[in-house]
Scaffold this active site. Structure first.
Site, PDB file in Angstrom:
ATOM      1  N   GLY A 127      66.629  50.201  65.256  1.00  0.00           N
ATOM      2  CA  GLY A 127      67.738  51.152  65.160  1.00  0.00           C
ATOM      3  C   GLY A 127      68.954  50.707  65.940  1.00  0.00           C
ATOM      4  N   HIS A 186      72.535  43.717  62.002  1.00  0.00           N
ATOM      5  CA  HIS A 186      71.465  44.298  61.166  1.00  0.00           C
ATOM      6  C   HIS A 186      71.935  44.454  59.721  1.00  0.00           C
ATOM      7  CE1 HIS A 186      70.427  46.255  65.165  1.00  0.00           C
ATOM      8  NE2 HIS A 186      69.314  45.635  64.862  1.00  0.00           N
ATOM      9  N   GLN A 213      61.995  34.667  68.951  1.00  0.00           N
ATOM     10  CA  GLN A 213      61.262  35.669  68.151  1.00  0.00           C
ATOM     11  C   GLN A 213      61.086  35.164  66.713  1.00  0.00           C
ATOM     12  OE1 GLN A 213      61.796  40.104  68.178  1.00  0.00           O
ATOM     13  NE2 GLN A 213      63.070  39.717  66.412  1.00  0.00           N
TER      14      GLN A 213
HETATM   15  O1  PAF Z   1      64.286  42.250  66.802  1.00  0.00           O
HETATM   16  C1  PAF Z   1      63.945  43.447  66.862  1.00  0.00           C
HETATM   17  O2  PAF Z   1      64.741  44.368  66.715  1.00  0.00           O
HETATM   18  C2  PAF Z   1      62.479  43.782  67.141  1.00  0.00           C
HETATM   19  O3  PAF Z   1      61.923  42.859  67.999  1.00  0.00           O
HETATM   20  C3  PAF Z   1      61.648  43.934  65.865  1.00  0.00           C
HETATM   21  C4  PAF Z   1      61.556  42.632  65.096  1.00  0.00           C
HETATM   22  C5  PAF Z   1      62.231  45.017  64.985  1.00  0.00           C
HETATM   23  C6  PAF Z   1      60.221  44.355  66.238  1.00  0.00           C
HETATM   24  O4  PAF Z   1      60.186  45.564  66.909  1.00  0.00           O
END
Ligand code: PAF
Length: 281
Positions: A31, A37, A153
């Site tokens: 969020g 995003h 990540q």
């Molecule tokens: O990058 C993010 O916002 C979070 O690490 C994710 C991939 C939504 C996992 O909670």
């Protein structure tokens, strides 16, 4: 745009969509959506029949309780932004729905989760891998979209998919920056006015490092970045590493490997900002 809260409901929905031969693009988020995003949603819209976005502030990936509590949440505005982009489905489970039992899964990604974020945020990647694995299991997307700002990540998610034979294509998406160069992040909302003015200095330093890297050895370049950042009285460097983009191993010289990336984390007060720049890309 349909909002779904229950795992069983989204599973049923996905089953029906797949039965109709539709492809599914998935964008997991916590969020506080920003243009970064939204760029993932836009890309997913272009490449899939249906786009599902999840909004879930995953408590088990926070190793700092205060950070979790203060993580920005504005669901109303998030939903408006998704609606405007014609996102098809939003999955918004609560903690109980995602973790009816306390999660016990332990992941080991070898070297990948031991360095940088893995070293400074113990347990973080276990939490990320747990939730992303669960989402993949529930949503079974054809493609899933991750930003390159969280480069480590992204690397770990690619590895997760390989290790567990998950049939999803991971689509990396470039960092989106504010006009002054600051990498977009939900955490930027927590910067004070003064800190926000200073924050682009992180990217300016990375750009200078990239322009001038030939003048320095790898160690000298890292030390130079460290000094430059710490010169700014608003900032404190947590780490800077120059690593191989595939293995995340630190390198000793530029000839070691072609694809190098500088990864950096800087604190402005208690706000922790992450950024990176590719050296030879
Ligand atoms: O990058 C993010 O916002 C979070 O690490 C994710 C991939 C939504 C996992 O909670």
């Amino acid at each position: 745009m349909k909002i779904i809260y229950k795992r069983s409901d989204i599973k049923d929905k996905v089953k029906a969509l797949k039965a109709n031969g539709l492809t599914i693009g998935f964008v997991p988020t916590m969020g506080a959506l920003h243009q970064g995003h939204l760029s993932l949603i836009k890309k997913a819209k272009l490449q899939n029949d249906i786009v599902i976005c999840s909004i879930f502030v995953n408590p088990i990936q926070f190793n700092n309780q205060q950070d979790l509590e203060k993580y920005p949440r504005d669901y109303e505005s998030d939903l408006k932004k998704l609606e405007n982009l014609d996102c098809d489905l939003v999955f918004m489970p609560d903690v109980e729905e995602m973790y009816p039992e306390p999660p016990t899964q332990k992941y080991d990604f070898g070297f990948l989760d031991k360095v940088m974020e893995g070293k400074f945020r113990p347990g973080h990647f276990n939490g990320v891998a747990t939730v992303v694995h669960k989402f993949f299991d529930i949503i079974e997307p054809d493609k899933a979209y991750f930003g390159e700002k969280d480069f480590q990540q992204l690397t770990i998610i690619k590895r997760l998919v390989k290790d567990y034979n998950i049939p999803v294509e991971i689509v990396p998406c470039p960092i989106v920056r504010e006009s002054d160069g600051l990498a977009m992040s939900s955490r930027n909302l927590r910067l004070t006015k003064e800190q926000r003015i200073q924050a682009p200095y992180i990217y300016q330093t990375l750009l200078k490092a990239k322009e001038n890297y030939k003048k320095f050895s790898v160690i000298e370049l890292k030390n130079w970045i460290k000094e430059e950042i710490n010169k700014n009285s608003f900032m404190k460097l947590e780490y800077v590493e120059i690593v191989d983009m595939q293995t995340l191993h630190s390198v000793n010289n530029y000839n070691d490997i072609k694809n190098l990336i500088i990864c950096i984390v800087v604190f402005l007060g208690e706000i922790r900002l992450i950024d990176n720049i590719k050296l030879f890309y």
